[in-house]
Design a protein around this motif. Structure first.
Motif, mmCIF file in Angstrom:
data_model
loop_
_atom_site.group_PDB
_atom_site.id
_atom_site.type_symbol
_atom_site.label_atom_id
_atom_site.label_comp_id
_atom_site.label_asym_id
_atom_site.label_seq_id
_atom_site.Cartn_x
_atom_site.Cartn_y
_atom_site.Cartn_z
ATOM 1 N N ALA A 195 -7.849 -14.851 -3.174
ATOM 2 C CA ALA A 195 -8.715 -13.746 -3.237
ATOM 3 C C ALA A 195 -9.367 -13.215 -2.068
ATOM 4 O O ALA A 195 -9.723 -13.883 -1.113
ATOM 5 C CB ALA A 195 -9.822 -14.166 -4.215
ATOM 6 N N GLY A 196 -9.200 -12.062 -1.938
ATOM 7 C CA GLY A 196 -10.068 -11.371 -0.668
ATOM 8 C C GLY A 196 -9.305 -11.096 0.434
ATOM 9 O O GLY A 196 -9.464 -10.484 1.309
ATOM 10 N N VAL B 141 -4.800 -3.184 -4.680
ATOM 11 C CA VAL B 141 -5.786 -3.947 -5.353
ATOM 12 C C VAL B 141 -5.282 -5.334 -6.042
ATOM 13 O O VAL B 141 -4.264 -5.655 -5.898
ATOM 14 C CB VAL B 141 -5.829 -3.176 -6.749
ATOM 15 C CG1 VAL B 141 -6.529 -1.743 -6.448
ATOM 16 C CG2 VAL B 141 -4.671 -3.005 -7.623
ATOM 17 N N GLU B 142 -6.549 -6.158 -6.445
ATOM 18 C CA GLU B 142 -6.340 -7.516 -6.569
ATOM 19 C C GLU B 142 -6.429 -7.751 -8.108
ATOM 20 O O GLU B 142 -7.355 -7.020 -8.632
ATOM 21 C CB GLU B 142 -7.243 -8.400 -5.789
ATOM 22 C CG GLU B 142 -6.911 -8.548 -4.293
ATOM 23 C CD GLU B 142 -7.899 -9.443 -3.562
ATOM 24 O OE1 GLU B 142 -8.505 -10.214 -4.412
ATOM 25 O OE2 GLU B 142 -7.933 -9.399 -2.329
ATOM 26 N N SER C 282 0.904 -1.266 -0.034
ATOM 27 C CA SER C 282 -0.071 0.002 0.016
ATOM 28 C C SER C 282 0.719 1.108 0.113
ATOM 29 O O SER C 282 0.418 2.042 -0.464
ATOM 30 C CB SER C 282 -0.995 -0.153 1.214
ATOM 31 O OG SER C 282 -0.274 0.070 2.262
ATOM 32 N N SER D 223 -6.626 -8.924 0.556
ATOM 33 C CA SER D 223 -6.347 -7.425 0.671
ATOM 34 C C SER D 223 -7.596 -6.652 0.851
ATOM 35 O O SER D 223 -7.232 -5.369 0.969
ATOM 36 C CB SER D 223 -5.843 -7.035 -0.617
ATOM 37 O OG SER D 223 -6.616 -6.974 -1.839
ATOM 38 N N LYS D 224 -8.627 -7.402 1.629
ATOM 39 C CA LYS D 224 -10.078 -6.494 1.459
ATOM 40 C C LYS D 224 -10.025 -5.409 2.657
ATOM 41 O O LYS D 224 -9.391 -6.085 3.951
ATOM 42 C CB LYS D 224 -11.093 -7.556 1.802
ATOM 43 C CG LYS D 224 -12.413 -7.102 1.975
ATOM 44 C CD LYS D 224 -13.487 -7.880 2.137
ATOM 45 C CE LYS D 224 -14.897 -7.311 2.116
ATOM 46 N NZ LYS D 224 -15.940 -8.262 2.323
ATOM 47 N N GLY D 225 -10.054 -4.258 2.442
ATOM 48 C CA GLY D 225 -9.876 -3.353 3.536
ATOM 49 C C GLY D 225 -8.483 -2.697 3.913
ATOM 50 O O GLY D 225 -8.610 -1.813 4.525
ATOM 51 N N LYS E 247 -6.229 -0.174 2.309
ATOM 52 C CA LYS E 247 -6.183 0.848 1.479
ATOM 53 C C LYS E 247 -5.124 1.069 0.594
ATOM 54 O O LYS E 247 -3.890 0.785 0.786
ATOM 55 C CB LYS E 247 -6.479 2.291 2.179
ATOM 56 C CG LYS E 247 -6.770 3.638 1.298
ATOM 57 C CD LYS E 247 -6.977 4.623 2.224
ATOM 58 C CE LYS E 247 -7.246 6.003 1.240
ATOM 59 N NZ LYS E 247 -7.333 7.116 2.121
#
Length: 313
Positions: free
Chosen positions: A267-268, A277-278, A256, A270-272, A274
């Motif tokens: 997948a998922g 991106v995936e 980041s 890196s959710k949250g 800031k």
């Protein structure tokens, strides 16, 4: 017989098999010093020397140990059989599931929820270890099953196919694909998909990996270097020590804050976070397969419920 006593007998048996304290420690998931203390303790209680010690933790069997060995093998085998029956009829069974650190927590949670729904009295515990440790713990009966991911091809994961794990059952569940994690300002972040060659050829990109075994190349690193060689790209892997509990968060924070960093994972993940991106790599370096691993002699009611739960997830 107390659990600590049977553990010491298992230790003696493993040392007699490997003829090396360090190798026995690896197989039993202990330190060499712990193995040495257990051996000394049982030698003291028996009043005999079981092993002649040599340099580099090597040993040979004493005549006394050679006499004891056949009976010792029968005792440990009988206790294991007794323990298996006891767990089958236990009124308040405990079922231990192992997963690797990066395994999606929602999948493990769904399995546990389904198991408890079918058997409310069941106490399900989740442990996280690297794949090599998971296989050892299943083989030793310290966990009931492992739900994990095999990366790449069979040659990338030799421990799953070694002869010593013949007593284990490994079943494939479903194919998965690792995502590529990028800083939102990375040159490839504007594209939804790209190739491995595209990634490797971006000037200045730095690839991050989690390796649970310091000073050795992880499966991901080995596969990565193979692709570098395939495309004629020179990349250097530098080791940075991180606590495994904070490694994932640290890597995502690094991505980041730095447009050059790239990492891989489910997948998922890196959710949250800031700025991260995936994206999908069309010819993923890490095609993978979710699998379950368990002992072939597993027959308890809790284990049958576990298999049913896995099918429904």
């Amino acid at each position: 017989m107390m659990n600590s006593d049977i553990q010491k007998l298992r230790t003696i048996l493993m040392v007699s098999k490997t003829l090396n304290f360090s190798e026995a420690a690896y197989e039993l998931n202990f330190t060499p010093s712990a193995i040495s203390k257990q051996v000394l303790s049982i030698e003291k209680s028996l009043g005999v020397i079981l092993f002649d010690r040599h340099s580099r933790n090597g040993v040979t069997l004493t005549p006394e140990m050679q006499m004891i060995l056949p009976a010792l093998q029968k005792v440990v085998s009988s206790f294991d059989e007794f323990e298996g029956v006891l767990r089958t009829i236990s009124l308040e069974p405990v079922f231990n599931i192992g997963t690797p650190p990066l395994f999606p927590s929602q999948v493990a949670s769904q399995i546990i929820a389904e198991m408890v729904q079918q058997m409310p009295s069941l106490d399900v515990e989740l442990m996280r270890h690297d794949n090599r440790t998971l296989l050892k713990l299943v083989r030793l009966g310290k966990i009931d099953a492992a739900v994990t991911v095999i990366l790449g091809k069979a040659e990338d994961n030799p421990e799953f196919f070694e002869e010593r794990h013949r007593e284990l059952e490994i079943k494939k569940l479903r194919k998965t694909q690792d995502m590529v994690f990028l800083n939102e300002n990375h040159p490839l972040a504007s594209r939804n998909t790209f190739s491995t060659k595209d990634m490797l050829e971006v000037e200045g990109s730095r690839f991050l990996f989690i390796n649970p075994r310091p000073h050795t190349a992880s499966h991901r690193e080995q596969i990565f270097m193979r692709y570098c060689e395939k495309y004629g790209v020179v990349r250097e892997v530098k080791e940075v020590n991180l606590e495994s509990s904070v490694a994932i968060r640290t890597i995502l924070r690094n991505i980041s804050s730095n447009p050059q960093y790239i990492a891989f994972g489910p997948a998922g993940l890196s959710k949250g976070v800031k700025g991260v991106v995936e994206r999908v790599c069309e010819d993923s370096m890490y095609p993978s397969q979710e699998v379950i691993c368990y002992r072939k002699d597993s027959k308890s009611k809790a284990f049958r419920i576990f298999l049913d739960a896995v099918k429904k997830v």
